[in-house]
Write a protein that holds these residues in place. Structure first.
Motif, PDB file in Angstrom:
ATOM      1  N   THR A 111     -30.089  -6.860 -32.884  1.00 60.64           N
ATOM      2  CA  THR A 111     -31.616  -7.258 -32.425  1.00 60.64           C
ATOM      3  C   THR A 111     -32.129  -6.489 -31.603  1.00 60.64           C
ATOM      4  O   THR A 111     -31.078  -6.442 -30.345  1.00 60.64           O
ATOM      5  N   TRP A 112     -33.106  -7.099 -31.296  1.00 62.30           N
ATOM      6  CA  TRP A 112     -34.035  -6.722 -29.714  1.00 62.30           C
ATOM      7  C   TRP A 112     -33.968  -7.708 -28.474  1.00 62.30           C
ATOM      8  O   TRP A 112     -33.107  -7.299 -27.405  1.00 62.30           O
ATOM      9  N   GLU A 113     -33.616  -8.673 -29.411  1.00 61.26           N
ATOM     10  CA  GLU A 113     -33.838  -9.845 -27.587  1.00 61.26           C
ATOM     11  C   GLU A 113     -31.400 -10.016 -27.972  1.00 61.26           C
ATOM     12  O   GLU A 113     -30.937  -9.766 -28.419  1.00 61.26           O
ATOM     13  N   LYS A 114     -31.692 -10.439 -26.186  1.00 64.82           N
ATOM     14  CA  LYS A 114     -30.098 -10.520 -25.499  1.00 64.82           C
ATOM     15  C   LYS A 114     -29.841 -12.029 -26.501  1.00 64.82           C
ATOM     16  O   LYS A 114     -30.853 -12.999 -26.973  1.00 64.82           O
ATOM     17  N   GLU A 115     -28.762 -11.626 -27.151  1.00 60.81           N
ATOM     18  CA  GLU A 115     -27.937 -12.531 -27.263  1.00 60.81           C
ATOM     19  C   GLU A 115     -27.686 -14.032 -26.776  1.00 60.81           C
ATOM     20  O   GLU A 115     -28.250 -14.483 -25.744  1.00 60.81           O
ATOM     21  N   GLY A 116     -28.004 -14.843 -27.660  1.00 60.73           N
ATOM     22  CA  GLY A 116     -28.507 -16.662 -27.241  1.00 60.73           C
ATOM     23  C   GLY A 116     -29.810 -16.733 -26.729  1.00 60.73           C
ATOM     24  O   GLY A 116     -30.148 -18.001 -26.383  1.00 60.73           O
ATOM     25  N   CYS A 117     -30.668 -16.386 -26.886  1.00 60.96           N
ATOM     26  CA  CYS A 117     -32.263 -15.736 -26.479  1.00 60.96           C
ATOM     27  C   CYS A 117     -33.253 -16.030 -27.952  1.00 60.96           C
ATOM     28  O   CYS A 117     -34.031 -16.209 -27.529  1.00 60.96           O
ATOM     29  N   SER A 118     -32.468 -15.797 -29.112  1.00 57.67           N
ATOM     30  CA  SER A 118     -33.286 -16.684 -29.801  1.00 57.67           C
ATOM     31  C   SER A 118     -34.428 -17.722 -29.624  1.00 57.67           C
ATOM     32  O   SER A 118     -34.301 -18.999 -29.919  1.00 57.67           O
ATOM     33  N   PRO A 119     -35.197 -17.792 -30.471  1.00 56.48           N
ATOM     34  CA  PRO A 119     -36.364 -18.926 -30.056  1.00 56.48           C
ATOM     35  C   PRO A 119     -36.698 -20.581 -31.738  1.00 56.48           C
ATOM     36  O   PRO A 119     -35.787 -19.043 -32.652  1.00 56.48           O
ATOM     37  N   PRO A 120     -37.068 -21.339 -31.735  1.00 58.07           N
ATOM     38  CA  PRO A 120     -36.384 -21.886 -33.139  1.00 58.07           C
ATOM     39  C   PRO A 120     -36.759 -21.711 -33.944  1.00 58.07           C
ATOM     40  O   PRO A 120     -36.711 -21.279 -35.192  1.00 58.07           O
ATOM     41  N   PHE A 121     -38.118 -20.778 -33.612  1.00 55.27           N
ATOM     42  CA  PHE A 121     -39.109 -20.469 -35.307  1.00 55.27           C
ATOM     43  C   PHE A 121     -39.778 -19.399 -34.691  1.00 55.27           C
ATOM     44  O   PHE A 121     -39.716 -18.323 -33.296  1.00 55.27           O
ATOM     45  N   GLY A 122     -39.677 -18.542 -35.866  1.00 52.06           N
ATOM     46  CA  GLY A 122     -40.092 -16.742 -35.904  1.00 52.06           C
ATOM     47  C   GLY A 122     -41.269 -16.610 -36.483  1.00 52.06           C
ATOM     48  O   GLY A 122     -41.645 -17.580 -37.746  1.00 52.06           O
ATOM     49  N   TYR A 123     -42.496 -15.876 -36.172  1.00 53.54           N
ATOM     50  CA  TYR A 123     -43.596 -15.468 -37.403  1.00 53.54           C
ATOM     51  C   TYR A 123     -43.712 -13.966 -36.712  1.00 53.54           C
ATOM     52  O   TYR A 123     -43.501 -13.260 -37.166  1.00 53.54           O
ATOM     53  N   ASP A 124     -44.566 -14.437 -36.265  1.00 55.97           N
ATOM     54  CA  ASP A 124     -46.060 -12.590 -35.567  1.00 55.97           C
ATOM     55  C   ASP A 124     -45.285 -12.553 -33.908  1.00 55.97           C
ATOM     56  O   ASP A 124     -45.186 -13.345 -32.929  1.00 55.97           O
ATOM     57  N   PHE A 125     -45.824 -11.203 -33.597  1.00 54.33           N
ATOM     58  CA  PHE A 125     -45.558 -10.170 -32.339  1.00 54.33           C
ATOM     59  C   PHE A 125     -46.299  -9.887 -32.064  1.00 54.33           C
ATOM     60  O   PHE A 125     -46.489  -8.917 -32.341  1.00 54.33           O
ATOM     61  N   TRP A 126     -46.941  -9.443 -30.780  1.00 57.19           N
ATOM     62  CA  TRP A 126     -47.293  -8.400 -30.489  1.00 57.19           C
ATOM     63  C   TRP A 126     -47.047  -8.562 -29.115  1.00 57.19           C
ATOM     64  O   TRP A 126     -46.502  -9.145 -27.899  1.00 57.19           O
ATOM     65  N   TYR A 127     -47.036  -6.670 -28.321  1.00 54.61           N
ATOM     66  CA  TYR A 127     -46.281  -6.871 -27.139  1.00 54.61           C
ATOM     67  C   TYR A 127     -47.368  -5.740 -26.100  1.00 54.61           C
ATOM     68  O   TYR A 127     -48.007  -5.177 -26.532  1.00 54.61           O
ATOM     69  N   GLN A 128     -47.412  -5.704 -24.939  1.00 53.35           N
ATOM     70  CA  GLN A 128     -48.532  -4.994 -23.783  1.00 53.35           C
ATOM     71  C   GLN A 128     -47.526  -4.385 -22.939  1.00 53.35           C
ATOM     72  O   GLN A 128     -46.823  -5.053 -22.066  1.00 53.35           O
ATOM     73  N   PRO A 129     -46.624  -3.330 -23.274  1.00 54.89           N
ATOM     74  CA  PRO A 129     -46.162  -2.871 -21.553  1.00 54.89           C
ATOM     75  C   PRO A 129     -46.411  -2.615 -20.631  1.00 54.89           C
ATOM     76  O   PRO A 129     -45.533  -2.507 -19.757  1.00 54.89           O
ATOM     77  N   ARG A 130     -47.982  -2.305 -20.909  1.00 53.16           N
ATOM     78  CA  ARG A 130     -48.274  -2.549 -19.364  1.00 53.16           C
ATOM     79  C   ARG A 130     -47.880  -3.741 -18.249  1.00 53.16           C
ATOM     80  O   ARG A 130     -47.878  -3.713 -16.748  1.00 53.16           O
ATOM     81  N   HIS A 131     -48.113  -4.508 -18.968  1.00 48.40           N
ATOM     82  CA  HIS A 131     -47.727  -5.690 -18.556  1.00 48.40           C
ATOM     83  C   HIS A 131     -46.497  -6.673 -18.134  1.00 48.40           C
ATOM     84  O   HIS A 131     -46.004  -7.717 -18.169  1.00 48.40           O
ATOM     85  N   ASN A 132     -45.428  -6.218 -19.242  1.00 50.40           N
ATOM     86  CA  ASN A 132     -44.132  -5.838 -19.489  1.00 50.40           C
ATOM     87  C   ASN A 132     -43.850  -7.199 -20.219  1.00 50.40           C
ATOM     88  O   ASN A 132     -43.320  -7.953 -19.596  1.00 50.40           O
ATOM     89  N   VAL A 133     -45.035  -7.643 -20.555  1.00 53.35           N
ATOM     90  CA  VAL A 133     -45.042  -8.852 -21.523  1.00 53.35           C
ATOM     91  C   VAL A 133     -44.948  -8.682 -23.627  1.00 53.35           C
ATOM     92  O   VAL A 133     -45.356  -7.898 -23.571  1.00 53.35           O
ATOM     93  N   MET A 134     -44.724  -9.144 -23.937  1.00 55.03           N
ATOM     94  CA  MET A 134     -44.072  -9.459 -25.208  1.00 55.03           C
ATOM     95  C   MET A 134     -44.554 -11.546 -25.788  1.00 55.03           C
ATOM     96  O   MET A 134     -44.150 -12.187 -25.166  1.00 55.03           O
ATOM     97  N   ILE A 135     -45.578 -11.487 -26.900  1.00 60.41           N
ATOM     98  CA  ILE A 135     -45.514 -12.924 -26.980  1.00 60.41           C
ATOM     99  C   ILE A 135     -45.344 -12.902 -28.642  1.00 60.41           C
ATOM    100  O   ILE A 135     -45.648 -12.346 -29.268  1.00 60.41           O
ATOM    101  N   SER A 136     -44.484 -14.020 -28.960  1.00 64.44           N
ATOM    102  CA  SER A 136     -44.699 -14.097 -30.707  1.00 64.44           C
ATOM    103  C   SER A 136     -44.252 -15.307 -30.842  1.00 64.44           C
ATOM    104  O   SER A 136     -44.359 -16.744 -30.048  1.00 64.44           O
TER     105      SER A 136
END
Length: 504
Positions: A207-232
Motif C-alpha cells: 500500500t502507498w500510505e503509511k501504516e495506520g493512516c487509512s481514512p474511513p472511506f475511499g474513492y477517487d484521488f489526484w496528486y500535485q507533486p509541485r505542491h507536495n499534495v494529494m487529495i482523496s
C-alpha cells in the motif's frame, strides 16, 4: 449483486493477437509523444496535449455483472475516426476470463507524469474490477484495435499483500509505479487505502500510505507533486452500496462527506475537510491541469453541489460550494425531493471549462471557470434522465426549468438512463458520454436500461462561447451487442485524456 459470486475458470489459452493496423500504431505513437518528441509518454504540458492528434479509438468497459446475462464483462474498442467505414461501431470485444467482475474505471501504466522518461510507454490499460477485486492489465500497445489480456492480478494476491478490496481509480506515478485507490478492506468493510503495483511486472508491492493512516472511506484521488499534495474523496461502505442505494444508510453515516489532504512525500494525511451537508458523497475530484495550480473541483453526488477546493494564503486547504444543482419537487419517484446526482466531472486541458453530469436529472452541464470562484453556466444538454415528460415522474416544483425535458430517441430507440461518465477530446471540441453508473444502481434507478442496454453519445462543444450540441452522426447502442445488452462505463483514448494524465 454479491461480492462472493462464483467465478468461472479462465480459458486454456488467450486468443490469438492480430497484426496491428499501421495507422493505429502510428496514431498511438504520435499521441504518446509530444508533437514528434521522444521524451516519454504523453505531453510536456496540458496545452501541448491540446495540440495532439484527434482520437480515433475509444476503450470502454462493458458490464454484464448484475444483469440477466451471465457472461463475462468485456472491453469494447470503438472506432471514432470519421474517415473510417467503421465510424461509430464496436470493432473489437475483449471478454474477461472470469464472470462477476463489475469492470468500472481504468487508467494507464504510464502517462504525462512520466513524460521525461524515454524508457516508459503508455501501452497497458489498468482495469480494476469492483465486485471481484481483480485488476486486469490489458495490452493495448501490440494491437490498439484488438487489445488482449496481459496479466490478471488476482484478488487473493491483493488481499494477501494489501488486505484490500473494491479497487477503483488508477493513476500512473512518475516513478513508474501504478497506484489504485481502494474502498474496502479484505471483507468489503469501508476502508480508504491505496494499492501499489510494480510498473513493469504489475505485481502487488503493498500500500502507498503509511501504516495506520487509512481514512474511513475511499474513492477517487489526484496528486500535485509541485505542491507536495494529494487529495482523496469518499463513496461509502462497499458491502452496502454494492447492493443499491438506501437513504437510511446516509443517515447512519455509511456514506462519506470528507476530502482528505495528504503530504505526498510523507504519504500521510495532514488535513481533513468536512464538507458537511453540502458535500454528501464527494466522488470525482479534479485539480486544475496546470501543475502550478493549488485548486480544483469535486462533485458531491447526493448533495448535487460542485465544490471548489483550494489552498489559502495561510497554507490551509478549504472547500467552498460554487455550484448548487437544486433538487426538484416530484411525484411518482422514490423520494419527494429529487437530487441531480452529480456522478462525474472533468476539466478541459486549458482549464477554461468545467463539465459535469447529473445522472438522475439527466443533463450535462458546461461552465466557464475563467473565474474559478464563480463558474458561469454556458452549456446544458439533456440525455435521458428521470424527469422526461413521457415518464411516470411529475415535477411539481422546479426552480431551474420551465417544463420537463423531452426524452431522447436515437435511431428510433429511447435512451434510458442518464448521462454518467464523461470524456473530452484533447482539443476540447468533442464530449463523449455514457449512461451507466453501477449495475446495482442501474437496476434500481433505471431498470429499463439494465435490460435494454446503455448508450454512448457524443456532443459537439463550442469552445469559444460555450454550448453543447448532440452529434447525431455518432452513437453506439450497447443494447444491440452480440451477447445481449450491456452497460458501458468509462471512456479512455490510447494516447491519454483529460482524466488520466497528470503533469508534474
Amino acid at each position: 449483486m454479491s461480492t462472493k459470486s462464483k467465478s468461472t475458470a479462465p480459458p486454456a489459452s488467450p486468443p490469438a493477437v492480430k497484426k496491428p493496423r499501421i495507422d493505429c500504431v502510428i496514431e498511438t505513437a504520435a499521441m504518446s509523444n509530444c508533437n514528434g518528441c521522444t521524451s516519454g509518454p504523453g505531453y510536456a504540458t496540458p496545452l501541448d496535449a491540446m495540440k495532439g492528434p484527434r482520437e480515433k479509438l475509444l476503450y470502454i468497459p462493458c458490464i454484464y455483472t448484475g444483469t440477466e446475462i451471465k457472461k463475462p464483462d468485456y472491453l469494447a474498442t470503438v472506432d471514432c475516426d470519421p474517415a473510417s467505414t467503421n465510424y461509430g461501431k464496436v470493432i473489437h470485444r475483449l471478454a474477461m476470463p472470469y464472470t462477476n467482475d463489475e469492470l468500472h474505471h481504468s487508467g494507464w501504466n504510464a502517462c504525462s507524469s512520466c513524460f521525461g522518461d524515454s524508457s516508459k510507454s503508455r501501452n497497458k490499460l489498468v482495469l480494476p474490477s469492483l465486485s471481484s477485486s481483480r485488476v486486469y492489465i490489458i495490452d493495448t500497445g501490440s494491437d490498439p484495435q484488438a487489445p488482449q489480456v496481459f496479466k490478471v492480478v488476482e484478488p487473493e494476491m491483493i488481499k494477501a499483500k494489501a488486505k484490500l478490496s473494491y479497487p477503483h481509480t488508477s493513476h500512473c506515478l512518475a516513478n513508474g509505479q501504478v497506484m489504485i485507490s481502494a474502498m474496502g478492506d479484505e471483507d468489503g468493510n469501508a476502508k480508504g487505502s491505496f494499492l501499489l503495483l510494480d510498473g513493469k511486472t504489475f505485481d502487488v508491492t503493498g500500500t502507498w500510505e503509511k501504516e495506520g493512516c487509512s481514512p474511513p472511506f475511499g474513492y477517487d484521488f489526484w496528486y500535485q507533486p509541485r505542491h507536495n499534495v494529494m487529495i482523496s474523496s469518499e463513496w461509502g461502505v462497499p458491502n452496502l452500496f454494492s447492493k443499491g442505494f438506501n437513504p437510511q444508510h446516509v443517515a447512519e453515516g455509511k456514506y462519506g462527506r470528507t476530502l482528505h489532504v495528504w503530504n505526498w512525500k510523507e504519504r500521510s494525511p495532514v488535513q481533513d475537510i468536512d464538507l458537511g451537508e453540502d458535500g454528501m458523497i464527494p466522488l470525482e475530484l479534479r485539480f486544475l491541469h496546470n501543475p502550478d495550480a493549488t485548486e480544483g473541483y469535486v462533485g458531491a453526488a447526493l448533495s448535487s453541489n460542485m465544490l471548489r477546493f483550494y489552498k489559502d494564503q495561510n497554507g490551509k486547504w478549504k472547500a467552498d460550494k460554487v455550484i448548487d444543482v437544486l433538487p426538484k419537487k416530484v411525484e411518482g419517484w422514490a423520494l419527494p425531493d429529487m437530487p441531480g446526482l452529480i456522478t462525474d466531472c472533468l476539466l478541459s486541458l486549458d482549464d477554461h471549462y468545467l463539465y459535469f453530469s447529473n445522472w438522475i436529472h439527466g443533463d450535462v452541464r458546461q461552465y466557464d471557470i475563467t473565474d474559478t470562484t464563480n463558474p458561469k453556466l454556458v452549456g446544458q444538454l439533456f440525455i435521458g434522465g428521470s424527469i422526461c415528460n413521457d415518464g411516470s415522474v411529475k415535477v411539481t416544483e422546479d426552480k431551474e426549468l420551465k417544463s420537463q425535458p423531452d426524452p431522447l430517441y436515437i435511431n428510433g430507440k429511447r435512451v434510458e438512463g442518464g448521462p454518467q461518465m464523461l470524456q473530452l477530446s484533447l482539443d476540447g471540441k468533442r464530449l463523449y458520454v455514457t449512461t451507466s453508473l453501477f449495475s446495482s444502481w442501474d437496476n434500481q434507478f433505471y431498470p429499463k436500461m439494465a435490460k435494454n442496454g446503455s448508450f454512448l453519445v457524443m456532443m459537439d462543444v463550442d469552445t469559444e462561447k460555450g454550448g453543447l450540441t448532440l452529434n447525431k452522426n455518432f452513437y453506439v447502442d450497447f443494447g444491440t451487442e452480440p451477447d445481449g445488452p450491456s452497460l458501458a462505463h468509462e471512456i479512455r483514448y490510447p494516447g491519454g485524456d483529460c482524466t488520466s494524465d497528470i503533469w508534474v
